[in-house]
Structure formats: structure tokens, C-alpha cells
Design an enzyme around this catalytic site. Sequence first.
Site, short mmCIF file in Angstrom:
data_model
loop_
_atom_site.label_atom_id
_atom_site.label_comp_id
_atom_site.label_asym_id
_atom_site.label_seq_id
_atom_site.Cartn_x
_atom_site.Cartn_y
_atom_site.Cartn_z
CG LEU A 231 94.62 22.84 56.94
CD1 LEU A 231 94.96 22.19 55.61
CD2 LEU A 231 94.97 24.31 56.94
N GLY A 272 97.65 14.78 59.09
CA GLY A 272 97.07 14.92 57.76
C GLY A 272 96.85 16.36 57.36
CG ASP A 273 93.43 18.39 58.58
OD1 ASP A 273 93.87 17.74 59.56
OD2 ASP A 273 92.24 18.72 58.48
CD GLU A 274 96.14 17.39 63.76
OE1 GLU A 274 95.15 17.42 64.50
OE2 GLU A 274 97.11 16.61 63.92
#
Length: 360
Positions: A231, A272-274
Amino acid sequence: MGRGDLSADGLLDHLQQGRVGEAGGILVVSPRDRIFVASTDVSMSLTPTPPDGVNPLHDRAMAGYRGSGTTRNAKGIDEISAIASVPNSGWFVVARLPVSEALAPVGRMQTFILQQRAPAVAAVLIVIGLIMAWLLRPLLRAADQADRMTRGELALTPLRVVRDDEIGYLTQAFNRLLAKLLDNQEALARLAHHDSLTGLPNRKLLDERLQQALLRAKRHARQMAVLYLDLDGFKKLNDTLGHEAGDKALLEIAQRLQGLVRQTDTVARIGGDEFVLLAADFESSAEQGATTLAQRCIDAIARPLQLETGHCDTVIGVSIGIALGNGNETPQDLLATADAAMYRAKQSGRGNYAVTPTPH
């Protein structure tokens, strides 16, 4: 002092021949003269009586007691004695019998009773044993099954309730405990293979599905694609609006991604944001299908997020790396290749995708 002829009427002969039982005897005692006048045991005739304190029952008889009691004679043998007065003489007569001989009939009666009752007692015990075995058989069977379950020899399955009694209640309690254990195991298995926030498959489950997709691709000569998503702007959103808003954003993005793929595809969160999208079994061009899917992901994530924080126009983006495979790769190779392509997409301006073609 009176005199008497002990030989008159064969008194001594009667005493010597008289027996009480096998080992008992008779004594004639003159308390005034303190002698044994006559005795079945000739050696005791006309001998002094024992001093006071030696034989308590004898002392009581000398003082006038008439009746019966137990005592121990001069030879240390316990005896039962019966004492009666001899009329018109001032004497008393003692009939003595050893306790062991007196109680012998009682022992014989006990033996007889035991011999007669032993078969009945044995039969009762056998019946009781059979009843107990019948009562405890379900419990023993249940304990054996539970033990085999703990050793892994049997699957964890509820036990059969055979009776509506205490044992049945215990079996039902065990089944309730087993049901909770199975629920906990299922929950733990899900936690081991799924992301706790979004509920998506985690890296471990993704690796398993990648391995399965690679085997199918090689077996059926088909291609597959791995899309690695990172992201853009998520760290700023998390720092500005807080972790709660960040979690809501991840949940909404996960739902959007799941709405873009086929049921046979996999959306996983691996960081985390993957996120990673696994699309397999392409019948036509895998690259065309993967790039089309990547663009749909970019468009879906670019829509404003509904975070209920007063920032209704919150927007973030995504950079996507695409790796294509034909079954000759490993899951680690595909993920590393897609990750490298994702960094190329970020370097080209973010909100974009980059493709690594299938190796030949």
C-alpha cells in the site's frame, strides 16, 4: 472341729473318677481349714489352698461367693469354674474346665457355619462382581477410548452414551469437554493459518496454496500469477489517524480485494500493509489476466475509504509486482520475484504495476 471319713461311700473314688470334660476336674475345699479336702487331681488332695491374692476367684469363693467365673490355675491354664456349697459341711465344691475346651464347641460351630455358608457367600460375591463389572463396563470402555484418543490412536470423537445414570452423565460431561476442545483446536488451527485482523490466509497458508498451484500448473501445463501488493500512503494514514483507523482501512481493503478474485484464487495478508494475490490455472495468457487483475486492484484501492473518522475522502494507493510461473519454480522464488517487481513499480511513480515474465 468336726471329723469326716473321706473314704466313706467311696467319696475319693468318685472324685478321682469324676471328670469335667476331657481336662477338667472337681475340687472340694474347706474354707475354714484352708485346704483342698479332695480333688480329681490326687496330688492336690489335703494340700493348702493358695494364699490370698494369688487367685482372685478363689479368694471370693473363700469369702462366700458361689457362682461361676474365669480364673487361671497354678499351671497357668485359663479355666472356667463353677462354685457351689456342700450342705451341712461348710465346704464348697469347684467344677473346673479349661477355657479352650469349654469354647471348643463354639469353634466347631463356627467352622460348621463357615463350611455351610461358604458356597453361598462365594456365590453372592460372584454375583456382586458380575453386577459391578456390568455397571463399570461402559466406564472402562470410555476410559480406554479416551486413553487411545490421547495417544493419537483414535480420532477425537464423542463417546457413546449407553445408560441414563451417573456413568452416562459422566460420559456426557466428557463429550461436552471434548466438543470445547475441538472448537479450541479449530480456532487454533485457524489462527495458525489466517491473519488475526482481516481473517485472510497468512504466509504459512499462502505457501501451502502456492505449492499446490505450482503442482497443478506443471501437471496441466498451465500458468499462474503472483501479485505482490504494497500500500502507498498507509504509514501516513496510520500515523495521522491512528492505529484504529489503520486497522479499519486494512479490513476494508481486504474486503475489496476478495471481491475481485475468483473462488479458486487466494488473497493473503503477509505483512503490515502487504498483500499477495495468487491467481492460478490460466487457460489463456497469464500475463494479460494478471495485469488486468492488477489494474482492477489499483482502481479498487484508490476509492475513498469509509473509516468513520470524519475523513471521508481518505485515499491511499498501491504498488503491485507481478511474477508469472509455470510450475518449475518454488513458492519462495515466485514471492521474491514478485517483491522485486513491486519495488520497480514503486520506483516508477507508485500506483502502478510491474511484471516479471515467465522464465523459459
